[in-house]
Design a protein around this motif. Structure first.
Motif, PDB file in Angstrom:
ATOM      1  N   ALA A 152       0.815  -1.223   0.000  1.00 37.59           N
ATOM      2  CA  ALA A 152       0.000   0.000   0.000  1.00 37.59           C
ATOM      3  C   ALA A 152       0.843   1.264   0.000  1.00 37.59           C
ATOM      4  O   ALA A 152       0.392   2.317  -0.450  1.00 37.59           O
ATOM      5  N   THR A 153       2.087   1.186   0.483  1.00 34.97           N
ATOM      6  CA  THR A 153       2.944   2.372   0.548  1.00 34.97           C
ATOM      7  C   THR A 153       4.110   2.285  -0.437  1.00 34.97           C
ATOM      8  O   THR A 153       5.110   2.987  -0.265  1.00 34.97           O
ATOM      9  N   ALA A 154       3.976   1.442  -1.451  1.00 37.40           N
ATOM     10  CA  ALA A 154       5.064   1.272  -2.421  1.00 37.40           C
ATOM     11  C   ALA A 154       5.363   2.593  -3.123  1.00 37.40           C
ATOM     12  O   ALA A 154       4.459   3.241  -3.656  1.00 37.40           O
ATOM     13  N   GLU A 155       6.624   2.988  -3.133  1.00 38.00           N
ATOM     14  CA  GLU A 155       7.034   4.249  -3.751  1.00 38.00           C
ATOM     15  C   GLU A 155       7.893   4.036  -4.994  1.00 38.00           C
ATOM     16  O   GLU A 155       7.851   4.840  -5.921  1.00 38.00           O
ATOM     17  N   LYS A 156       8.654   2.968  -5.017  1.00 38.40           N
ATOM     18  CA  LYS A 156       9.647   2.784  -6.066  1.00 38.40           C
ATOM     19  C   LYS A 156       9.367   1.472  -6.802  1.00 38.40           C
ATOM     20  O   LYS A 156       9.400   0.390  -6.206  1.00 38.40           O
ATOM     21  N   ILE A 157       9.080   1.578  -8.113  1.00 34.24           N
ATOM     22  CA  ILE A 157       8.634   0.424  -8.892  1.00 34.24           C
ATOM     23  C   ILE A 157       9.590   0.196 -10.067  1.00 34.24           C
ATOM     24  O   ILE A 157      10.038   1.140 -10.718  1.00 34.24           O
ATOM     25  N   LEU A 158       9.874  -1.080 -10.338  1.00 35.47           N
ATOM     26  CA  LEU A 158      10.646  -1.471 -11.513  1.00 35.47           C
ATOM     27  C   LEU A 158       9.737  -2.255 -12.448  1.00 35.47           C
ATOM     28  O   LEU A 158       9.080  -3.210 -12.026  1.00 35.47           O
ATOM     29  N   VAL A 170       0.348   1.210 -13.105  1.00 35.01           N
ATOM     30  CA  VAL A 170       1.188   1.561 -11.949  1.00 35.01           C
ATOM     31  C   VAL A 170       0.944   3.004 -11.522  1.00 35.01           C
ATOM     32  O   VAL A 170       0.871   3.322 -10.327  1.00 35.01           O
ATOM     33  N   LEU A 171       0.800   3.894 -12.499  1.00 35.31           N
ATOM     34  CA  LEU A 171       0.658   5.316 -12.188  1.00 35.31           C
ATOM     35  C   LEU A 171      -0.693   5.650 -11.558  1.00 35.31           C
ATOM     36  O   LEU A 171      -0.905   6.790 -11.124  1.00 35.31           O
ATOM     37  N   LYS A 172      -1.587   4.674 -11.460  1.00 37.05           N
ATOM     38  CA  LYS A 172      -2.859   4.906 -10.779  1.00 37.05           C
ATOM     39  C   LYS A 172      -2.708   4.928  -9.260  1.00 37.05           C
ATOM     40  O   LYS A 172      -3.603   5.397  -8.561  1.00 37.05           O
ATOM     41  N   PHE A 173      -1.580   4.413  -8.758  1.00 36.00           N
ATOM     42  CA  PHE A 173      -1.386   4.306  -7.309  1.00 36.00           C
ATOM     43  C   PHE A 173      -0.672   5.551  -6.791  1.00 36.00           C
ATOM     44  O   PHE A 173       0.479   5.808  -7.165  1.00 36.00           O
ATOM     45  N   PRO A 174      -1.323   6.328  -5.927  1.00 37.60           N
ATOM     46  CA  PRO A 174      -0.753   7.612  -5.495  1.00 37.60           C
ATOM     47  C   PRO A 174       0.504   7.480  -4.636  1.00 37.60           C
ATOM     48  O   PRO A 174       1.249   8.455  -4.514  1.00 37.60           O
ATOM     49  N   SER A 175       0.754   6.318  -4.066  1.00 36.25           N
ATOM     50  CA  SER A 175       1.963   6.181  -3.242  1.00 36.25           C
ATOM     51  C   SER A 175       3.230   6.122  -4.085  1.00 36.25           C
ATOM     52  O   SER A 175       4.327   6.394  -3.593  1.00 36.25           O
ATOM     53  N   VAL A 176       3.084   5.775  -5.372  1.00 33.72           N
ATOM     54  CA  VAL A 176       4.244   5.589  -6.243  1.00 33.72           C
ATOM     55  C   VAL A 176       4.905   6.932  -6.531  1.00 33.72           C
ATOM     56  O   VAL A 176       4.252   7.892  -6.947  1.00 33.72           O
ATOM     57  N   ARG A 177       6.204   6.989  -6.320  1.00 30.44           N
ATOM     58  CA  ARG A 177       6.960   8.204  -6.567  1.00 30.44           C
ATOM     59  C   ARG A 177       7.987   8.049  -7.676  1.00 30.44           C
ATOM     60  O   ARG A 177       8.437   9.037  -8.257  1.00 30.44           O
ATOM     61  N   ARG A 178       8.401   6.831  -7.952  1.00 24.66           N
ATOM     62  CA  ARG A 178       9.415   6.627  -8.990  1.00 24.66           C
ATOM     63  C   ARG A 178       9.159   5.306  -9.698  1.00 24.66           C
ATOM     64  O   ARG A 178       8.898   4.282  -9.056  1.00 24.66           O
ATOM     65  N   VAL A 179       9.244   5.330 -11.024  1.00 28.58           N
ATOM     66  CA  VAL A 179       9.115   4.121 -11.835  1.00 28.58           C
ATOM     67  C   VAL A 179      10.314   4.031 -12.768  1.00 28.58           C
ATOM     68  O   VAL A 179      10.589   4.967 -13.515  1.00 28.58           O
ATOM     69  N   ASN A 211      -6.739  12.570  -6.928  1.00 25.22           N
ATOM     70  CA  ASN A 211      -6.722  11.802  -5.696  1.00 25.22           C
ATOM     71  C   ASN A 211      -7.917  10.860  -5.652  1.00 25.22           C
ATOM     72  O   ASN A 211      -9.041  11.278  -5.389  1.00 25.22           O
ATOM     73  N   TRP A 212      -7.653   9.578  -5.914  1.00 27.14           N
ATOM     74  CA  TRP A 212      -8.764   8.622  -5.986  1.00 27.14           C
ATOM     75  C   TRP A 212      -9.262   8.200  -4.605  1.00 27.14           C
ATOM     76  O   TRP A 212     -10.311   7.587  -4.465  1.00 27.14           O
ATOM     77  N   ARG A 213      -8.514   8.513  -3.537  1.00 24.35           N
ATOM     78  CA  ARG A 213      -8.941   8.155  -2.192  1.00 24.35           C
ATOM     79  C   ARG A 213      -9.708   9.305  -1.494  1.00 24.35           C
ATOM     80  O   ARG A 213     -10.092   9.189  -0.345  1.00 24.35           O
ATOM     81  N   SER A 214      -9.894  10.418  -2.191  1.00 24.27           N
ATOM     82  CA  SER A 214     -10.505  11.587  -1.559  1.00 24.27           C
ATOM     83  C   SER A 214     -11.911  11.281  -1.058  1.00 24.27           C
ATOM     84  O   SER A 214     -12.679  10.567  -1.688  1.00 24.27           O
ATOM     85  N   LEU A 255      -4.887  17.766  -7.988  1.00 23.07           N
ATOM     86  CA  LEU A 255      -3.902  16.905  -8.639  1.00 23.07           C
ATOM     87  C   LEU A 255      -2.771  16.642  -7.676  1.00 23.07           C
ATOM     88  O   LEU A 255      -2.242  17.557  -7.048  1.00 23.07           O
ATOM     89  N   GLU A 256      -2.397  15.375  -7.560  1.00 28.19           N
ATOM     90  CA  GLU A 256      -1.305  15.001  -6.678  1.00 28.19           C
ATOM     91  C   GLU A 256      -0.155  14.432  -7.492  1.00 28.19           C
ATOM     92  O   GLU A 256      -0.378  13.731  -8.489  1.00 28.19           O
ATOM     93  N   PRO A 257       1.096  14.691  -7.088  1.00 29.36           N
ATOM     94  CA  PRO A 257       2.225  14.077  -7.791  1.00 29.36           C
ATOM     95  C   PRO A 257       2.208  12.569  -7.615  1.00 29.36           C
ATOM     96  O   PRO A 257       1.907  12.071  -6.539  1.00 29.36           O
TER      97      PRO A 257
END
Length: 558
Positions: free
Chosen positions: A289-295, A308-317, A369-372, A380-382
């Motif tokens: 649920a808190t995954a930030e970095k995806i390969l 992958v980009l649908k998940f707001p916790s993701v910060r880097r792909v 923000n899909w959890r709003s 819009l959230e990064p």
């Protein structure tokens, strides 16, 4: 045109013969490459056709060396005629085979007949040149060393040109016409240099010029002929077709869907690709649920990236794909941009080659923000920084030691030895080093129904490599029953994973998957994963997976 009163100097004759041998050596090897790669593309049998066709042509060269013994009379004229005939047949060879492929299964017979014929003519070239050159050499030893040395040098030049120049600038059809043009130009130059020795100069000149014109016309029309033949292979109109240094890409568009093919094999259909990509991406991401970095390994079409980009916790792909042609297509073709929701937008890629790394500029991708809690919230959230690496996945995991919360493996089926290495024990052992201790990994694993042995072998390989692997499946209409594996390395049991999946109540936006449906995908019908056959794991030194895959799809699982 009058015949010259004197023959050209011996040094000129020798120079022309030596240069001819270099060019012929290069052309001979590239003819083998073109026909073998074409056979591989058309038959989809990995390296099998490459090995067989090269072997057939080498055998035919031996036959040609025997056949030349009966060649008598004016050897200069026979050599010139041989070059013209070789240029004509070789030049049109790829186009003939490809056009027949579109209309009849007999193309295989034609392919082997053409390979045999070209091989025989190549096999005649060297002995004929040796016989011609013997008058201008000090001894047989010198004669053989001169001709054979130039042939081997030409072969090296041909291999380098094919790999680094021809494949990157021409289609296989045009490469064959370039080779045919080279052979005919050799004949044309030799025609004037050896004119003193020729009895039928006018006739030979006419034949050479007509052949030259035919090859030039064929080169000019080859794209139209190839498009006609390729369209016969597909039901819907082709909107994009390109051969990259790695594979042939085709995009077709019907009234309701677009389909993407690599080397003639369907990769996805817009009618149901979301089923495949949601099942590939969501299990590891919802568990982290808190995954930030995806390969993402593979996924150059941008569709897994879209999920992958649908998940707001993701910060880097970090996305790794060998072929820049796929990413360019997915980044610029309007239908694909619409399908992948412009997941590559603003990512500017600097290509440094397939053996290096091409890193796209760091960009910020945003989403709503899909959890709003507020239905009208439009903030819009990064979401992520997206980096693109143009590199072989195997080389990537051997080169980089970064750690990721989730790894998504979206690679083609192990239908070739080259692809089978990306499903190997060796590959997974290295990949584990890139997965955080609490991280999750998912990968597509072919069909558990149609290719059961392949599916089970992938699971066994994952477990041998030190991962816990839980299979799951769903029906994707374009492919039928399809399977994936969810993997992890920490102490959770399969029962605990299922419990976690059962507890999920919230999802990003999907077209198919729901929180209640996801846990059911991990339930298999009775005996679907049972087999009496002993299944082995796959390794680079023992690539059993390739054999399983070929047998499963040809005969069905044992």
């Amino acid at each position: 045109m009058k015949k010259p009163a004197q023959p050209p100097p011996a040094s000129i004759i020798k120079l022309v013969l030596v240069l001819s041998m270099i060019f012929m050596g290069a052309c001979g090897l590239v003819y083998e490459y073109v026909l073998s790669v074409l056979g591989n593309y058309l038959m989809g049998t990995s390296y099998e056709e490459i090995f067989i066709i090269i072997g057939v042509m080498m055998f035919a060269m031996g036959i040609g060396s025997l056949v030349q013994r009966i060649v008598a009379g004016n050897l200069f004229e026979k050599f010139l005629l041989l070059e013209v005939l070789l240029g004509l047949l070789g030049g049109f060879s790829a186009t003939i085979v490809y056009m027949l492929f579109a209309v009849t299964p007999a193309y295989k017979v034609i392919l082997y007949c053409i390979a045999l014929s070209i091989g025989v003519m190549i096999g005649m070239e060297i002995p004929l040149l040796i016989r011609i050159n013997q008058e201008y050499s000090e001894s047989l030893r010198v004669n053989l060393s001169e001709i054979l040395c130039m042939d081997y040098i030409g072969s090296l030049i041909g291999a380098l040109l094919f790999t680094y120049v021809l494949l990157t600038h021409f289609t296989l059809a045009k490469i064959s016409f370039v080779l045919g043009l080279t052979n005919i130009l050799i004949g044309l130059v030799s025609l004037f240099v050896f004119r003193y020795f020729l009895d039928r100069f006018g006739l030979l000149l006419l034949v050479t010029l007509v052949s030259l014109g035919s090859i030039c016309f064929g080169f000019y029309k080859s794209a139209d002929w190839s498009r006609w033949a390729e369209q016969k292979y597909y039901n819907d109109p082709i909107v994009f077709s390109e051969t990259t240094p790695y594979q042939h890409l085709t995009l077709t568009k019907g009234r309701r869907e677009i389909n993407f093919f690599i080397n003639g094999h369907l990769q996805f259909s817009s009618s149901d690709e979301y089923i495949y990509h949601e099942l590939l991406v969501f299990p590891p991401l919802v568990l982290s649920a808190t995954a930030e970095k995806i390969l993402i390994l593979g996924g150059g079409d941008g569709l897994a990236l879209r999920e992958v980009l649908k998940f707001p916790s993701v910060r880097r792909v970090d996305l790794v794909d060998l072929d820049p042609g796929v990413i360019a297509l997915a980044s610029h073709q309007p239908d694909l941009i619409h399908l992948n929701q412009a997941s590559f937008s603003d990512a500017r890629v600097r290509i440094h080659g397939s053996t290096g790394v091409s890193l796209g500029e760091t960009i910020e991708v945003v989403t709503r923000n899909w959890r709003s809690e507020f239905a009208l919230d439009s903030r819009l959230e990064p979401v992520a920084e997206v980096n693109l690496y143009l590199i072989d996945a195997d080389l990537f995991v051997r080169t980089f030691d970064d750690l990721y919360d989730c790894i998504i493996i979206d690679l083609p089926d192990p239908s070739t030895l080259e692809l089978a290495k990306l499903y190997s024990f060796d590959f997974y052992r290295l990949l584990i080093n890139n997965l955080k201790p609490e991280g999750f990994l998912s990968l597509q694993a072919t069909s558990p129904f149609y290719s059961k042995n392949t599916f089970l072998s992938i699971g066994k390989t994952l477990r041998e490599a030190g991962l816990k692997a839980l299979p799951y499946h769903e029906n994707v209409p374009s492919f039928g029953e399809w399977g994936w594996y969810l993997c992890w390395r920490h102490d959770l049991t399969a029962a605990q994973i299922r419990k976690k999946l059962d507890s999920i109540t919230d999802f990003p936006t999907t077209q198919f998957l729901t929180p209640r449906l996801l846990p059911t995908c991990f339930i298999f019908p009775k005996n679907m994963l049972q087999t009496e056959k002993e299944i082995n794991f796959n390794s680079k030194m023992n690539p059993v997976l390739w054999a399983y895959y070929r047998n499963d799809w040809k005969y069905g699982p044992d």
